[in-house]
Scaffold this motif. Structure first.
Motif: not given
Ligand code: IPM
Ligand code: MG
Length: 369
Positions: A14-33, A307-311
């Motif tokens: 499941i690593g790749p599947e969950v990481m796809t969502e993290v990549e979207r979160v990372i992109a959000w912080f780039g665009e919005k923050r 949440l690992s990306f939050a850490m």
């Protein structure tokens, strides 16, 4: 100034599947923050073995050493069960930990209010639980020599592993536990088996030494690790920070994780010494494994990886407020009743998919602005 660099290693199952969502979160912080990262992606574990014949190539190892932080999904799967020990997916992860010298593994076990009913323990025992396990990650029986399987010269075989700890290895992980405790409830409980192991006696003495000489303001107690396991399920809220060795930490952190209801919620950080830029060497990964039984079905819970990306935001990039924003978004989604399959009880409505959970987290992030 260049953006900080992130190396993403989705891995197996499941690593790749969950990481796809993290990549979207990372992109959000780039665009919005305005928090842009230079992201690159590479292979680890079985995925690396399939392509390169090794669970971690030298080039990927070098890229990990150069990155400001590494984010890893999961490694392992039944397809690799029969491989030689040195080629198993797990060896890729262990090489990263060892060569980056990530000696301090932070595994928070936090019970989210919305999930208190999911624990196998009674709600009042776990509601509000917030403990931090600090696991030594680069030494002990995982790495000690001699090790191996040999003929015992009596027609049988003997398997050997060595538990070995030095003063310096114990002191440095103890320091990281005391530092964390000062920013939390100021309590450390150290766990070993000093009643049967010399390495446990040394562990206890050295942790006490660091306390007496450097952190006398922090409350320190010692516990045998078997009693620690029992106390974790009897009355887990007695603990704040637990510091323990590599093997006990592996076991006790799975136990603590389940107190919170689902392994799908728990992140981790593995930290080493500061690099030239002042950031610690760091690898962030969810505590759950590769879950081959549900891999590729879009069912996996991406929260632990998010949440690992939050850490990472907190411990590598000094963005504690943005980390709290992301943690708050996950909490809100749970409070709203959004549930992947691992967070369902019989009688609940339909679970959402991995992508739906990602969508909900992004929407909650938008709401936080
Ligand atoms: C963990 C895992 C690993 C470990 C495995 C995958 C090598 O169980 O991170 O807890 O034993 O350390
Ligand atoms: Mg484990």
């Amino acid at each position: 100034m260049a953006n900080p660099s992130l190396l993403i290693l989705p891995g197996d199952g499941i690593g790749p599947e969950v990481m796809t969502e993290v990549e979207r979160v990372i992109a959000w912080f780039g665009e919005k923050r305005g928090l842009a990262f230079d992201v690159s992606t590479d292979l680890v574990g079985g995925a690396a073995y399939d392509k390169h014949g090794t669970p971690l190539s030298d080039a990927t190892m070098a890229a990990a050493q150069d990155a400001d932080a590494v984010l890893l999904g999961a490694v392992g799967g039944p397809a690799y069960d029969d491989l030689d020990f040195s080629l198993k997916p797990e060896r890729g992860l262990l090489r990263l930990r060892k060569e980056m010298d990530l000696f301090s593994n932070l595994r928070p076990a936090q019970c989210f209010d919305a999930l208190a009913d999911f624990s196998s323990l009674k709600k009042d025992i776990v509601a509000g639980l917030d403990i931090m396990i600090v696991r030594e990650l680069t030494s002990g029986v995982y790495f000690g020599e001699p090790r191996g399987i040999q003929d015992d010269n009596e027609g049988g075989r003997v398997g050997v592993n060595t538990q070995r700890y030095t003063t310096n290895e114990i002191r440095r992980v103890a320091r990281s536990a005391f530092e964390l405790a000062r920013r939390r409830s100021n309590k450390v409980c150290s766990m070993e088996k000093a009643n049967v192991m010399e390495s446990g006696i040394l562990w206890r003495e050295e942790v006490q030494w660091v306390h007496d000489n450097e952190y006398p303001d922090v409350e320190l107690s010692h516990m045998y690790a078997d009693n620690g396991a029992m106390q974790l399920v009897r009355a887990p809220k007695q603990f704040d920070v637990i510091v323990t060795d590599n093997l006990f930490g592996d076991i006790l952190s799975d136990c603590a994780a389940m107190l919170t209801g689902s392994l799908g919620m728990l992140p981790s950080a593995s930290l080493g010494a500061p690099m030239e830029n002042g950031r610690p060497k760091a690898l962030y990964e969810p505590v759950h494994g590769s879950a081959p039984d549900i891999a590729g079905q879009g069912k996996a819970n991406p929260c632990a990886c998010v949440l690992s990306f939050a850490m990472a935001l907190r411990y590598s990039f000094d963005q504690g407020d943005e980390a709290a924003r992301l943690e708050g978004a996950v909490q809100k989604v749970l409070a709203d009743g959004v549930r992947t399959a691992d967070l369902m009880q019989s009688g609940d409505a339909e679970p959402v998919s991995t992508t739906d959970m990602g969508d909900a987290i992004l929407a909650a992030l938008d709401d936080s602005l």
